[in-house]
Design an enzyme around this catalytic site. Structure first.
Site, PDB file in Angstrom:
ATOM      1  N   GLY A   1      19.166  13.676  -1.424  1.00 41.43           N
ATOM      2  CA  GLY A   1      18.750  14.580  -0.482  1.00 41.43           C
ATOM      3  C   GLY A   1      17.227  14.987  -0.413  1.00 41.43           C
ATOM      4  O   GLY A   1      16.757  15.898   0.504  1.00 41.43           O
TER       5      GLY A   1
ATOM      6  N   PRO B   1       7.943  10.449   1.641  1.00 39.96           N
ATOM      7  CA  PRO B   1       6.823  10.046   2.703  1.00 39.96           C
ATOM      8  C   PRO B   1       6.950   8.414   2.767  1.00 39.96           C
ATOM      9  O   PRO B   1       6.933   8.114   1.594  1.00 39.96           O
ATOM     10  CB  PRO B   1       5.511  10.665   2.255  1.00 39.96           C
ATOM     11  CG  PRO B   1       6.067  11.778   1.404  1.00 39.96           C
ATOM     12  CD  PRO B   1       7.120  11.472   0.739  1.00 39.96           C
TER      13      PRO B   1
ATOM     14  N   LEU C   1       4.683   6.380   3.737  1.00 44.78           N
ATOM     15  CA  LEU C   1       3.285   5.583   3.432  1.00 44.78           C
ATOM     16  C   LEU C   1       2.575   6.447   2.319  1.00 44.78           C
ATOM     17  O   LEU C   1       2.268   7.524   2.180  1.00 44.78           O
ATOM     18  CB  LEU C   1       2.532   5.996   4.807  1.00 44.78           C
ATOM     19  CG  LEU C   1       1.145   5.274   4.654  1.00 44.78           C
ATOM     20  CD1 LEU C   1       1.280   3.520   4.487  1.00 44.78           C
ATOM     21  CD2 LEU C   1       0.265   5.410   6.198  1.00 44.78           C
ATOM     22  N   GLY C   2       2.214   5.589   1.307  1.00 47.35           N
ATOM     23  CA  GLY C   2       1.728   6.193   0.181  1.00 47.35           C
ATOM     24  C   GLY C   2       0.518   5.323  -0.472  1.00 47.35           C
ATOM     25  O   GLY C   2       0.240   4.125   0.131  1.00 47.35           O
ATOM     26  N   LEU C   3      -0.226   5.937  -1.394  1.00 43.66           N
ATOM     27  CA  LEU C   3      -1.295   5.262  -2.135  1.00 43.66           C
ATOM     28  C   LEU C   3      -0.768   4.778  -3.347  1.00 43.66           C
ATOM     29  O   LEU C   3      -0.471   5.622  -4.150  1.00 43.66           O
ATOM     30  CB  LEU C   3      -2.537   6.174  -2.199  1.00 43.66           C
ATOM     31  CG  LEU C   3      -3.647   5.498  -2.863  1.00 43.66           C
ATOM     32  CD1 LEU C   3      -4.624   4.636  -1.830  1.00 43.66           C
ATOM     33  CD2 LEU C   3      -4.483   6.534  -3.648  1.00 43.66           C
ATOM     34  N   GLY C   4      -1.011   3.359  -3.457  1.00 43.99           N
ATOM     35  CA  GLY C   4      -0.906   2.728  -4.980  1.00 43.99           C
ATOM     36  C   GLY C   4      -1.782   2.552  -5.608  1.00 43.99           C
ATOM     37  O   GLY C   4      -2.954   2.784  -5.236  1.00 43.99           O
TER      38      GLY C   4
ATOM     39  N   ASP D   1       1.460   6.587  -5.866  1.00 45.77           N
ATOM     40  CA  ASP D   1       2.275   5.528  -6.694  1.00 45.77           C
ATOM     41  C   ASP D   1       1.820   5.534  -8.058  1.00 45.77           C
ATOM     42  O   ASP D   1       0.542   4.705  -7.899  1.00 45.77           O
ATOM     43  CB  ASP D   1       2.839   4.497  -6.034  1.00 45.77           C
ATOM     44  CG  ASP D   1       3.865   3.695  -6.733  1.00 45.77           C
ATOM     45  OD1 ASP D   1       5.196   3.870  -6.642  1.00 45.77           O
ATOM     46  OD2 ASP D   1       3.313   2.819  -7.348  1.00 45.77           O
TER      47      ASP D   1
ATOM     48  N   TYR E   1      -0.263   0.789 -15.659  1.00 46.59           N
ATOM     49  CA  TYR E   1      -1.685   0.698 -15.019  1.00 46.59           C
ATOM     50  C   TYR E   1      -2.735   1.245 -15.796  1.00 46.59           C
ATOM     51  O   TYR E   1      -3.934   1.006 -15.407  1.00 46.59           O
ATOM     52  CB  TYR E   1      -1.572   1.393 -13.427  1.00 46.59           C
ATOM     53  CG  TYR E   1      -0.459   0.863 -12.534  1.00 46.59           C
ATOM     54  CD1 TYR E   1       0.021  -0.502 -12.822  1.00 46.59           C
ATOM     55  CD2 TYR E   1      -0.083   1.786 -11.590  1.00 46.59           C
ATOM     56  CE1 TYR E   1       1.148  -0.833 -11.895  1.00 46.59           C
ATOM     57  CE2 TYR E   1       0.820   1.143 -10.770  1.00 46.59           C
ATOM     58  CZ  TYR E   1       1.300  -0.003 -10.903  1.00 46.59           C
ATOM     59  OH  TYR E   1       2.575  -0.314 -10.083  1.00 46.59           O
TER      60      TYR E   1
ATOM     61  N   LYS F   1       6.581   4.841 -13.327  1.00 47.28           N
ATOM     62  CA  LYS F   1       7.427   3.743 -13.549  1.00 47.28           C
ATOM     63  C   LYS F   1       7.326   3.595 -15.074  1.00 47.28           C
ATOM     64  O   LYS F   1       6.352   3.831 -15.916  1.00 47.28           O
ATOM     65  CB  LYS F   1       7.191   2.418 -13.155  1.00 47.28           C
ATOM     66  CG  LYS F   1       6.779   2.551 -11.389  1.00 47.28           C
ATOM     67  CD  LYS F   1       6.540   1.181 -10.824  1.00 47.28           C
ATOM     68  CE  LYS F   1       5.681   1.405  -9.600  1.00 47.28           C
ATOM     69  NZ  LYS F   1       4.562   2.173  -9.543  1.00 47.28           N
TER      70      LYS F   1
ATOM     71  N   HIS G   1      10.597  -0.018 -14.064  1.00 49.57           N
ATOM     72  CA  HIS G   1       9.589  -0.904 -13.477  1.00 49.57           C
ATOM     73  C   HIS G   1       9.933  -2.401 -13.365  1.00 49.57           C
ATOM     74  O   HIS G   1       9.659  -2.908 -12.340  1.00 49.57           O
ATOM     75  CB  HIS G   1       8.203  -0.989 -14.538  1.00 49.57           C
ATOM     76  CG  HIS G   1       6.978  -1.363 -13.485  1.00 49.57           C
ATOM     77  ND1 HIS G   1       5.677  -0.728 -14.017  1.00 49.57           N
ATOM     78  CD2 HIS G   1       6.555  -2.106 -12.522  1.00 49.57           C
ATOM     79  CE1 HIS G   1       4.798  -1.444 -13.198  1.00 49.57           C
ATOM     80  NE2 HIS G   1       5.279  -2.028 -12.041  1.00 49.57           N
TER      81      HIS G   1
END
Length: 355
Positions: free
Chosen positions: A40, A44, A46-49, A74, A79, A108, A141
């Site tokens: 539900g 969005p 379009l995202g920034l990784g 993201d 990372y 992740k 991941h």
């Protein structure tokens, strides 16, 4: 193995405590489109990784992205930059320009934290680093597991590769379902699964994955995976939409193709007065595929966001569709067990068969 039709009736979606369909960050041009997930919530598209964003760079990149209108960030523990991302969130919230419900945040769980007793502590550590009380989406991941504390990709001892079993994946998933129950995450999903591994997971879930995040670009369009996700009510999401041109040498296969050098994409870009990168992004965005862009440079962060306003013709979209080579560029070799090759690792899907 159960039939797909039987699998699809399991794991009925749970409705999140609050809808995320109204996100008020202002951006130039058209608003960023959203997709409704099976729980539900609205994600969005379009995202920034933040993969490969180095310490000292990612804080500024996320700050700039939020300033110009991104509302989807993201992240991932592996990372090694979630604390800087969290500092950027904290600064944005303090400024009053952004409130928590304005943004969608994905993280992740790392392969070394997937033992049942480690799942909740891993999520809580990510929340502490990001300075958040909940995640919009938490992904497994990789389906493969490594020994806890063994290091990062490229530095893992082969003896610490525990590989994949359906039983290990299922026990991790059950612990992730509990994170939804206690409100630490709103949705859970997976990343880098093969069709076979995703189908196997779906045979025994209470909470169906909301998202499957995988490599996808003009040379590797993942049509069969998209179809499986659509049938299962799982949102397909693309990473590396440009073909990961800045990936580390360990991730580059010999004689791999370079998406950004494609002459047909360059021709389309020239005709539409935009960049090759913007064509690659707009192609998926217009096809309704949520995707993650990546840069730490302010000008490119802005150009990637502006790709949502590029209006490719149906002929241009079809021309990019025709470029598919079924060519995986990111093999995940760091996770191969000793003696394992790409064909076995990827269940024979989208990799050359050994001679």
């Amino acid at each position: 193995m159960a039939s797909l039709s039987k699998v699809l009736v399991r794991g009925l979606p749970r409705i999140a405590a609050a809808s995320t369909s109204s996100r008020s960050i202002h951006c130039e041009g058209r608003p960023i489109k959203t997709v409704k997930l099976n729980n539900g919530t609205h994600m969005p598209t379009l995202g920034l990784g933040t993969w490969l964003a180095q310490p000292g760079e990612v804080n500024a990149a996320v700050t700039e992205a939020l300033r110009i209108g991104y509302n989807h960030i993201d992240c991932a523990h592996i990372y090694f930059n979630e604390d800087e991302v969290g500092a950027a969130f904290h600064k944005a919230f303090l400024s009053g320009r952004v409130v928590r419900d304005d943004i969608w945040v994905t993280s992740k769980i790392w392969s070394g934290d997937c033992a049942p007793e480690d799942v909740r502590p891993a999520c809580e550590r990510t929340l502490k680093d990001l300075q958040l009380s909940y995640l919009d989406l938490y992904l497994m991941h990789w389906p493969q597991r490594v020994r806890k504390g063994c290091g990062k990709p490229g530095e893992i001892d082969p003896n610490d590769q525990l590989g994949y079993t359906s039983e290990m994946t299922a026990e991790t998933w059950r612990e992730m379902e509990k994170l939804v129950d206690i409100g630490l995450v709103r949705a859970i999903g997976v990343s880098n699964f093969t069709q076979r591994k995703l189908f196997t997971l779906l045979e025994d879930v209470k909470v169906k994955p909301a998202v499957h995040q995988v490599e996808c670009h003009p040379y590797f369009q993942q049509t069969a995976m998209k179809d499986l996700c659509a049938q299962a009510g799982i949102q397909f999401q693309s990473y590396s939409p440009l073909g990961a041109p800045d990936r580390p040498p360990r991730n580059k296969e010999e004689d791999a193709s370079v998406v950004m050098d494609d002459p047909k994409i360059a021709e389309i870009a020239n005709r539409n007065n935009c960049s090759v990168a913007q064509v690659c992004i707009a192609w998926q965005y217009m096809r309704g595929v949520p995707l993650l862009t990546k840069s730490v440079h302010a000008d490119r962060i802005a150009q990637n966001l502006a790709a949502k306003d590029v209006n490719l013709s149906e002929a241009d979209l079809a021309a990019v569709d025709a470029l598919d080579r079924n060519e995986r560029l990111l093999y995940g070799r760091w996770a191969f067990k000793p003696g394992q090759g790409p064909y076995e690792f990827w269940d024979g899907e989208n990799v050359p068969k050994p001679e």
